[in-house]
Design a protein around this motif. Structure first.
Motif, mmCIF file in Angstrom:
data_model
loop_
_atom_site.group_PDB
_atom_site.id
_atom_site.type_symbol
_atom_site.label_atom_id
_atom_site.label_comp_id
_atom_site.label_asym_id
_atom_site.label_seq_id
_atom_site.Cartn_x
_atom_site.Cartn_y
_atom_site.Cartn_z
ATOM 1 N N VAL A 115 35.634 46.999 43.366
ATOM 2 C CA VAL A 115 35.396 45.503 42.846
ATOM 3 C C VAL A 115 36.170 44.730 43.877
ATOM 4 O O VAL A 115 37.141 45.121 44.592
ATOM 5 C CB VAL A 115 36.007 45.440 41.436
ATOM 6 N N LEU A 116 35.775 43.244 43.641
ATOM 7 C CA LEU A 116 36.300 42.424 44.505
ATOM 8 C C LEU A 116 37.958 42.285 44.190
ATOM 9 O O LEU A 116 38.504 41.824 45.065
ATOM 10 C CB LEU A 116 35.615 40.941 44.398
ATOM 11 N N ALA A 117 38.242 41.984 43.031
ATOM 12 C CA ALA A 117 39.453 41.599 42.672
ATOM 13 C C ALA A 117 39.984 42.276 41.323
ATOM 14 O O ALA A 117 39.305 42.402 40.543
ATOM 15 C CB ALA A 117 39.484 39.972 42.589
ATOM 16 N N LEU A 118 41.333 41.836 41.060
ATOM 17 C CA LEU A 118 41.842 42.197 39.865
ATOM 18 C C LEU A 118 42.856 41.222 39.344
ATOM 19 O O LEU A 118 43.652 40.731 40.313
ATOM 20 C CB LEU A 118 42.565 43.486 40.132
ATOM 21 N N PHE A 119 42.945 41.105 37.972
ATOM 22 C CA PHE A 119 43.994 39.934 37.693
ATOM 23 C C PHE A 119 44.853 40.636 36.507
ATOM 24 O O PHE A 119 44.316 41.623 35.722
ATOM 25 C CB PHE A 119 43.569 38.704 37.058
ATOM 26 N N ILE B 74 45.428 36.343 40.949
ATOM 27 C CA ILE B 74 44.355 37.200 41.237
ATOM 28 C C ILE B 74 44.721 37.652 42.451
ATOM 29 O O ILE B 74 44.777 37.389 43.574
ATOM 30 C CB ILE B 74 42.757 36.500 41.338
ATOM 31 N N ALA B 75 44.224 39.109 42.726
ATOM 32 C CA ALA B 75 44.544 39.828 43.872
ATOM 33 C C ALA B 75 43.232 40.412 44.242
ATOM 34 O O ALA B 75 42.251 40.861 43.760
ATOM 35 C CB ALA B 75 45.194 41.279 43.758
ATOM 36 N N VAL C 208 29.548 37.822 40.351
ATOM 37 C CA VAL C 208 31.061 38.376 40.993
ATOM 38 C C VAL C 208 31.719 38.980 39.756
ATOM 39 O O VAL C 208 31.824 38.330 38.628
ATOM 40 C CB VAL C 208 31.755 37.090 41.576
ATOM 41 N N ILE C 209 32.154 40.216 39.961
ATOM 42 C CA ILE C 209 33.155 40.875 38.891
ATOM 43 C C ILE C 209 34.453 40.963 39.356
ATOM 44 O O ILE C 209 34.559 41.343 40.475
ATOM 45 C CB ILE C 209 32.631 42.458 38.870
ATOM 46 N N ILE C 210 35.223 40.430 38.330
ATOM 47 C CA ILE C 210 36.733 40.713 38.606
ATOM 48 C C ILE C 210 37.305 41.418 37.245
ATOM 49 O O ILE C 210 37.066 41.172 36.121
ATOM 50 C CB ILE C 210 37.384 39.130 38.777
ATOM 51 N N GLU C 211 37.968 42.140 37.488
ATOM 52 C CA GLU C 211 38.541 43.246 36.650
ATOM 53 C C GLU C 211 39.917 42.654 36.237
ATOM 54 O O GLU C 211 40.607 41.818 36.779
ATOM 55 C CB GLU C 211 38.748 44.687 37.209
ATOM 56 N N GLY C 212 40.246 42.994 34.874
ATOM 57 C CA GLY C 212 41.437 42.460 34.425
ATOM 58 C C GLY C 212 42.095 43.530 33.381
ATOM 59 O O GLY C 212 41.525 44.295 33.096
#
Length: 255
Positions: free
Chosen positions: A81-85, A215-216, A22-26
């Motif tokens: 992507v799935l999500a961003l923080f 996290i969005a 799972v990739i979460i970008e920040g």
């Protein structure tokens, strides 16, 4: 016995291969919360989410990927992507399907050059009408500021990241800079010996709001395990918050 060992190894291999990456970008420029230094992605939220990732393994293998903030918002909007923080709550971003439980509550304040504002300016936003205020590109900085900008009574200028805004503030190109208090104080340390910064007095002129960081999760990212991942990530965040680890991380980054 040998057949039993083979069975166990095959079962372990199947379980490992079933783990979802799972990739979460920040945000890549939001020190001390999430930033790149000497090629390393680090920060309070980065370290915190790495601990959360340990709780999600082996079901999910989490990768935290740094990106410019505006690009990260576009990535979840288009389903890349799935999500961003770590965004604040913003009801206008309708492409966000869900927010995590809060990670940490930030204090958004207004830092101003003392020589560019009068001592009577204390109440935000009405006492600051007519001043040019710097903000980070794509950031949400509270209902009061948004309403004042929409009404045309408050002027803002958006650029990428803390460093550019602080440089503009020290050079007098903006009168004030609005951002999380800890983030501004942390970033100011790098500039104390430049632009004759020691001769420029900055004051914490007003508190704009208190904002939770999340996290969005984007609505356009289609994945059967999304709800399960969100649930388990929320559980991991809540467990870690109970340990008080974020306070320890803040102390480590700001000593």
């Amino acid at each position: 016995m040998r057949l039993f060992l083979v069975y166990i190894l095959l079962l372990f291999a199947a379980k490992t291969s079933a783990a979802e990456k799972v990739i979460i970008e920040g945000d890549d420029d939001y020190a001390p919360y999430s930033f790149i230094e000497n090629g390393q992605y680090k920060g309070i939220y980065v370290d915190f989410l790495k601990l959360a990732a340990e709780k999600l393994a082996p079901d999910y293998l989490l990768e935290l990927r740094p990106v410019p903030w505006k690009r990260g918002l576009k990535s979840i909007e288009n389903g890349r992507v799935l999500a961003l923080f770590p965004p604040y709550l913003n009801k206008d971003r309708r492409y966000i399907q869900a927010y995590s439980v809060p990670i940490y509550r930030e204090r958004v304040v207004l830092f101003c050059r003392e020589d560019m504002i009068s001592a009577s300016r204390k109440v935000f936003p009405k006492d600051f009408y007519g001043l040019l205020i710097g903000v980070n590109l794509g950031f949400t900085l509270g209902d009061k500021m948004v309403a004042a900008v929409k009404s045309g009574r408050l002027s803002i200028e958006e650029v990428k990241g803390n460093d550019t805004n602080i440089k503009k503030l020290l050079m007098g190109r903006i009168a004030c800079y609005a951002n999380d208090r800890l983030s501004v104080i942390y970033s100011l340390k790098k500039w104390k010996n430049t632009f004759e910064a020691s001769k420029i007095k900055l004051i914490e002129a007003a508190e704009i709001s208190e904002e939770d960081a999340f996290i969005a999760y984007g609505s356009e990212y289609k994945w059967p395990e999304k709800e399960d991942f969100i649930l388990k990530m929320n559980m991991a965040i809540e467990e870690l918050k109970k340990t008080g680890i974020i306070s320890k991380m803040i102390n480590e980054y700001t000593q």
